[in-house]
Scaffold this active site. Sequence first.
Site, PDB file in Angstrom:
ATOM      1  N   ALA A  17       0.822  -1.220   0.000  1.00 42.24           N
ATOM      2  CA  ALA A  17       0.000   0.000   0.000  1.00 42.24           C
ATOM      3  C   ALA A  17       0.850   1.262   0.000  1.00 42.24           C
ATOM      4  O   ALA A  17       0.631   2.190   0.758  1.00 42.24           O
ATOM      5  CB  ALA A  17      -0.946  -0.014   1.191  1.00 42.24           C
ATOM      6  N   GLY A  18       1.867   1.273  -0.880  1.00 42.21           N
ATOM      7  CA  GLY A  18       2.530   2.530  -1.209  1.00 42.21           C
ATOM      8  C   GLY A  18       1.752   3.174  -2.359  1.00 42.21           C
ATOM      9  O   GLY A  18       0.566   2.869  -2.581  1.00 42.21           O
ATOM     10  N   ILE A  19       2.428   4.057  -3.099  1.00 38.64           N
ATOM     11  CA  ILE A  19       1.749   4.734  -4.214  1.00 38.64           C
ATOM     12  C   ILE A  19       1.205   3.724  -5.227  1.00 38.64           C
ATOM     13  O   ILE A  19       0.057   3.839  -5.680  1.00 38.64           O
ATOM     14  CB  ILE A  19       2.757   5.663  -4.952  1.00 38.64           C
ATOM     15  CG1 ILE A  19       3.279   6.750  -4.027  1.00 38.64           C
ATOM     16  CG2 ILE A  19       2.162   6.239  -6.222  1.00 38.64           C
ATOM     17  CD1 ILE A  19       2.244   7.683  -3.546  1.00 38.64           C
ATOM     18  N   GLY A  53      10.024  14.726  -6.040  1.00 35.07           N
ATOM     19  CA  GLY A  53       8.738  14.868  -6.693  1.00 35.07           C
ATOM     20  C   GLY A  53       8.526  13.910  -7.840  1.00 35.07           C
ATOM     21  O   GLY A  53       9.076  12.809  -7.853  1.00 35.07           O
ATOM     22  N   GLU A 118      16.151  18.520 -11.455  1.00 35.04           N
ATOM     23  CA  GLU A 118      16.962  17.484 -10.816  1.00 35.04           C
ATOM     24  C   GLU A 118      18.007  16.980 -11.792  1.00 35.04           C
ATOM     25  O   GLU A 118      17.941  17.256 -12.995  1.00 35.04           O
ATOM     26  CB  GLU A 118      16.076  16.330 -10.323  1.00 35.04           C
ATOM     27  CG  GLU A 118      15.285  16.708  -9.075  1.00 35.04           C
ATOM     28  CD  GLU A 118      14.576  15.538  -8.423  1.00 35.04           C
ATOM     29  OE1 GLU A 118      14.431  14.482  -9.075  1.00 35.04           O
ATOM     30  OE2 GLU A 118      14.158  15.681  -7.270  1.00 35.04           O
ATOM     31  N   HIS A 233      21.985   6.386  -4.224  1.00 35.02           N
ATOM     32  CA  HIS A 233      21.846   7.840  -4.184  1.00 35.02           C
ATOM     33  C   HIS A 233      23.139   8.409  -3.626  1.00 35.02           C
ATOM     34  O   HIS A 233      23.625   7.938  -2.595  1.00 35.02           O
ATOM     35  CB  HIS A 233      20.659   8.251  -3.313  1.00 35.02           C
ATOM     36  CG  HIS A 233      20.222   9.643  -3.591  1.00 35.02           C
ATOM     37  ND1 HIS A 233      20.973  10.734  -3.216  1.00 35.02           N
ATOM     38  CD2 HIS A 233      19.141  10.131  -4.237  1.00 35.02           C
ATOM     39  CE1 HIS A 233      20.351  11.833  -3.614  1.00 35.02           C
ATOM     40  NE2 HIS A 233      19.237  11.495  -4.233  1.00 35.02           N
ATOM     41  N   ARG A 278      22.976   9.971 -11.569  1.00 35.79           N
ATOM     42  CA  ARG A 278      23.206   9.498 -10.202  1.00 35.79           C
ATOM     43  C   ARG A 278      24.344   8.496 -10.110  1.00 35.79           C
ATOM     44  O   ARG A 278      25.116   8.512  -9.161  1.00 35.79           O
ATOM     45  CB  ARG A 278      21.944   8.811  -9.685  1.00 35.79           C
ATOM     46  CG  ARG A 278      21.025   9.797  -9.115  1.00 35.79           C
ATOM     47  CD  ARG A 278      19.903   9.171  -8.365  1.00 35.79           C
ATOM     48  NE  ARG A 278      19.039  10.279  -8.010  1.00 35.79           N
ATOM     49  CZ  ARG A 278      17.797  10.159  -7.622  1.00 35.79           C
ATOM     50  NH1 ARG A 278      17.248   8.968  -7.522  1.00 35.79           N
ATOM     51  NH2 ARG A 278      17.103  11.224  -7.332  1.00 35.79           N
ATOM     52  N   HIS A 337      19.227   2.962  -2.987  1.00 37.29           N
ATOM     53  CA  HIS A 337      18.080   3.867  -3.020  1.00 37.29           C
ATOM     54  C   HIS A 337      16.926   3.339  -3.861  1.00 37.29           C
ATOM     55  O   HIS A 337      15.773   3.441  -3.470  1.00 37.29           O
ATOM     56  CB  HIS A 337      18.572   5.197  -3.585  1.00 37.29           C
ATOM     57  CG  HIS A 337      17.540   6.274  -3.629  1.00 37.29           C
ATOM     58  ND1 HIS A 337      16.891   6.714  -2.498  1.00 37.29           N
ATOM     59  CD2 HIS A 337      17.052   7.006  -4.660  1.00 37.29           C
ATOM     60  CE1 HIS A 337      16.041   7.675  -2.829  1.00 37.29           C
ATOM     61  NE2 HIS A 337      16.104   7.855  -4.135  1.00 37.29           N
ATOM     62  N   ARG A 372      17.815   4.804 -13.278  1.00 42.20           N
ATOM     63  CA  ARG A 372      16.570   5.582 -13.284  1.00 42.20           C
ATOM     64  C   ARG A 372      16.848   7.081 -13.324  1.00 42.20           C
ATOM     65  O   ARG A 372      17.687   7.594 -12.578  1.00 42.20           O
ATOM     66  CB  ARG A 372      15.783   5.261 -12.023  1.00 42.20           C
ATOM     67  CG  ARG A 372      14.577   6.138 -11.818  1.00 42.20           C
ATOM     68  CD  ARG A 372      13.949   5.870 -10.473  1.00 42.20           C
ATOM     69  NE  ARG A 372      14.780   6.302  -9.395  1.00 42.20           N
ATOM     70  CZ  ARG A 372      14.379   7.100  -8.397  1.00 42.20           C
ATOM     71  NH1 ARG A 372      13.144   7.544  -8.365  1.00 42.20           N
ATOM     72  NH2 ARG A 372      15.190   7.443  -7.443  1.00 42.20           N
TER      73      ARG A 372
HETATM   74  C1  LIG Z   1      14.033   8.565   0.642  1.00 44.01           C
HETATM   75  C2  LIG Z   1      13.428   8.335  -0.711  1.00 44.01           C
HETATM   76  C3  LIG Z   1      13.144   9.418  -1.541  1.00 44.01           C
HETATM   77  C4  LIG Z   1      12.596   9.209  -2.800  1.00 44.01           C
HETATM   78  N1  LIG Z   1      12.268  10.275  -3.580  1.00 44.01           N
HETATM   79  C5  LIG Z   1      11.657  10.076  -4.772  1.00 44.01           C
HETATM   80  C6  LIG Z   1      11.203  11.161  -5.559  1.00 44.01           C
HETATM   81  O1  LIG Z   1      11.331  12.314  -5.166  1.00 44.01           O
HETATM   82  N2  LIG Z   1      10.618  10.889  -6.746  1.00 44.01           N
HETATM   83  C7  LIG Z   1      10.450   9.617  -7.215  1.00 44.01           C
HETATM   84  O2  LIG Z   1       9.905   9.428  -8.317  1.00 44.01           O
HETATM   85  N3  LIG Z   1      10.845   8.567  -6.480  1.00 44.01           N
HETATM   86  C8  LIG Z   1      11.436   8.766  -5.276  1.00 44.01           C
HETATM   87  N4  LIG Z   1      11.829   7.694  -4.529  1.00 44.01           N
HETATM   88  C9  LIG Z   1      11.491   6.347  -5.014  1.00 44.01           C
HETATM   89  C10 LIG Z   1      10.003   6.116  -4.817  1.00 44.01           C
HETATM   90  O3  LIG Z   1       9.602   6.705  -3.591  1.00 44.01           O
HETATM   91  C11 LIG Z   1       9.682   4.640  -4.806  1.00 44.01           C
HETATM   92  O4  LIG Z   1      10.218   4.013  -5.930  1.00 44.01           O
HETATM   93  C12 LIG Z   1       8.166   4.443  -4.823  1.00 44.01           C
HETATM   94  O5  LIG Z   1       7.566   5.200  -3.798  1.00 44.01           O
HETATM   95  C13 LIG Z   1       7.850   2.992  -4.661  1.00 44.01           C
HETATM   96  O6  LIG Z   1       6.464   2.884  -4.487  1.00 44.01           O
HETATM   97  P1  LIG Z   1       5.825   1.447  -4.358  1.00 44.01           P
HETATM   98  O7  LIG Z   1       4.389   1.678  -4.128  1.00 44.01           O
HETATM   99  O8  LIG Z   1       6.266   0.612  -5.496  1.00 44.01           O
HETATM  100  O9  LIG Z   1       6.529   0.818  -3.050  1.00 44.01           O
HETATM  101  P2  LIG Z   1       6.507   1.327  -1.547  1.00 44.01           P
HETATM  102  O10 LIG Z   1       6.082   2.730  -1.465  1.00 44.01           O
HETATM  103  O11 LIG Z   1       7.825   0.977  -0.945  1.00 44.01           O
HETATM  104  O12 LIG Z   1       5.363   0.439  -0.864  1.00 44.01           O
HETATM  105  C14 LIG Z   1       5.543  -0.945  -0.673  1.00 44.01           C
HETATM  106  C15 LIG Z   1       4.382  -1.463   0.160  1.00 44.01           C
HETATM  107  O13 LIG Z   1       4.410  -2.880   0.180  1.00 44.01           O
HETATM  108  C16 LIG Z   1       4.203  -3.346   1.507  1.00 44.01           C
HETATM  109  N5  LIG Z   1       4.752  -4.713   1.560  1.00 44.01           N
HETATM  110  C17 LIG Z   1       5.997  -5.121   1.223  1.00 44.01           C
HETATM  111  N6  LIG Z   1       6.097  -6.455   1.332  1.00 44.01           N
HETATM  112  C18 LIG Z   1       4.876  -6.906   1.725  1.00 44.01           C
HETATM  113  C19 LIG Z   1       4.340  -8.203   2.003  1.00 44.01           C
HETATM  114  N7  LIG Z   1       5.073  -9.315   1.888  1.00 44.01           N
HETATM  115  N8  LIG Z   1       3.045  -8.304   2.393  1.00 44.01           N
HETATM  116  C20 LIG Z   1       2.268  -7.186   2.530  1.00 44.01           C
HETATM  117  N9  LIG Z   1       2.729  -5.938   2.279  1.00 44.01           N
HETATM  118  C21 LIG Z   1       4.012  -5.803   1.877  1.00 44.01           C
HETATM  119  C22 LIG Z   1       4.893  -2.287   2.354  1.00 44.01           C
HETATM  120  O14 LIG Z   1       4.486  -2.336   3.700  1.00 44.01           O
HETATM  121  C23 LIG Z   1       4.409  -1.038   1.623  1.00 44.01           C
HETATM  122  O15 LIG Z   1       3.083  -0.746   1.977  1.00 44.01           O
HETATM  123  C24 LIG Z   1      12.367   7.881  -3.267  1.00 44.01           C
HETATM  124  C25 LIG Z   1      12.663   6.802  -2.435  1.00 44.01           C
HETATM  125  C26 LIG Z   1      13.172   7.015  -1.164  1.00 44.01           C
HETATM  126  C27 LIG Z   1      13.468   5.823  -0.299  1.00 44.01           C
END
Ligand SMILES: Cc1cc2nc3c(=O)[nH]c(=O)nc-3n(C[C@H](O)[C@H](O)[C@H](O)COP(=O)(O)OP(=O)(O)OC[C@H]3O[C@@H](n4cnc5c(N)ncnc54)[C@H](O)[C@@H]3O)c2cc1C
Length: 515
Positions: A17-19, A53, A118, A233, A278, A337, A372
């Site tokens: 439940a990320g983005i 962003g 960036e 990073h 990067r 990162h 990336r």
């Molecule tokens: C510090 C930081 C800054 C960043 N800044 C940027 C930026 O400015 N712009 C940009 O484009 N990208 C940025 N990124 C990268 C970007 O944030 C990530 O690539 C993106 O948010 C990933 O989203 P996601 O939904 O794929 O995963 P995540 O947001 O990591 O969500 C993963 C989800 O899966 C759940 N999960 C994992 N395993 C399991 C399991 N086995 N069972 C149930 N749930 C599970 C976790 O609890 C979480 O809810 C940044 C990353 C970091 C760490």
Amino acid sequence: MTMDAHDLSGRPIVIGAGIAGMMTALALAPEPVVLLTKAPLGAEASSMLAQGGMAASLGTDDSPAFHLADTLAAGDGLCDPVTAKRIVEAAPAAIEMLERLGVAFDRTPAGTMRLGLEAAHSRRRIVHAAGDATGAELVRALAVAVRRTPSITVVEGMEARRLLIEDNAIAGVLTVGTSGNTVLLTGKVVLATGGVGGLFHDTTNPLGSFGQGLVLAARAGAVLSDLEFVQFHPTALDGPTRPMRLISEAVRGEGAVLIDENGFRFLSDLPGGELATRDAVARGVFRHLAKGHRVFLDARETPGANFAARFPAIAGFCHEAGLDPASEPIPVRPAAHYHMGGIAVDEAGRSSLDGLWACGEVAATGLHGANRLASNSLTEAVVMAGWVAASVAETAAGGRRSPTVASPRRPDPSSVRPIVSRALGVERNGDELRAAIAALLPLALNQDAGSDPAVVGLMMAVSALQRQDSRGAHYRADFPQKAAVARRSFISFDKAIDFARKLPDEFPMQLARSA
Ligand SMILES: Cc1cc2nc3c(=O)[nH]c(=O)nc-3n(C[C@H](O)[C@H](O)[C@H](O)COP(=O)(O)OP(=O)(O)OC[C@H]3O[C@@H](n4cnc5c(N)ncnc54)[C@H](O)[C@@H]3O)c2cc1C
């Protein structure tokens, strides 16, 4: 929460439940869907931490063609240009959709979108929110939208441990929560579990991001791609806090420079200087540290006194660490990162396994290639979520029985972290990779807490050993040249285990040396 697994049976299940996960669930509405996450909505997710962003060609001097050219250049020959073109073309509409969902992006007094710059972007095209708290704002707004959407059943505090397979297709998910094991039957699963930074000592990712989605997919038989490509990073705040705090590239975009303890601007000869890609900046910082120097990000002149206004969150955690970025240089070092590799998916996010999709960082769409482009990942997650949801919705769900599966132990990456950190860092070499594979194979074959993280590390190490050239974020000190032809890599669980088992026979001398 109390949940009757039978009530949920048959619905598509989005894991994470990320983005990526939240957007996929929202895009599926009004089709009923289960959004399952091991932490509360948005917590323990990289999404929450995003600062800089989202990249979208919204400026009057910009276009998707420029955005595409920058993406392909950063990807160093390994992007899928067709996928990349589709995604960057869809980016401006994705920003509009997020605004409709309630995301408050930063705007100028005249009402136009504020656009940041960036590294390796030729135009200002980074849309941000609350200055440098873009991820927190996205998560806030999307969590509200998810909770308001009646077709989404949110299941928090449940971890997916295995995908159940029947006739080479998804049949369900084995989950573990406070009330024990639960099998959710479904023919459709979307993995949105994020990245692998938690396998490294130095990382900006939440420590729970250690590639669980990759293991779920690999053990179920799906093909994975480009696993050797990890983006480091260059400017994580050098201190004891884990995850490491990130000093966004946008700070360099606003004029901050990298210096050492003598005030020497050691990257001034690098083409693009501090705003090179990067991988190039991370290697420059890594090598300077390896020579015994310390490295600092110097923002005293620019943004200088404006630092806290433009970057309030970064200023906040610098102050927590006892630093004032407007008046003193910030100590930095590279940190794992972002994972360019992931579950190999097509343009609709479909994996090689029937009934399995992947979205967000856990997927390898081909957008990022070997490296990336900053701020392309949130954009990719949001754009792909719509296409994944459309594909899930139009796929007929087969009837599923419940295959039996043993419940694995709660995964713990602590035994794997030292091995991965040493062999799969900013610079790699064959001897260390072979030693890592030899150490990871028995861990991967054990049925204990280190086993799942070891499988991920093993697949990454095998991919890194097999790529005998240096490209993008993958740098081999023993193969520093780039191969004439760029080819994506593909691997499966069986192939990785098979390769690792045969390795000692093929490389007995090297293994003996590095043991
Ligand atoms: C510090 C930081 C800054 C960043 N800044 C940027 C930026 O400015 N712009 C940009 O484009 N990208 C940025 N990124 C990268 C970007 O944030 C990530 O690539 C993106 O948010 C990933 O989203 P996601 O939904 O794929 O995963 P995540 O947001 O990591 O969500 C993963 C989800 O899966 C759940 N999960 C994992 N395993 C399991 C399991 N086995 N069972 C149930 N749930 C599970 C976790 O609890 C979480 O809810 C940044 C990353 C970091 C760490």
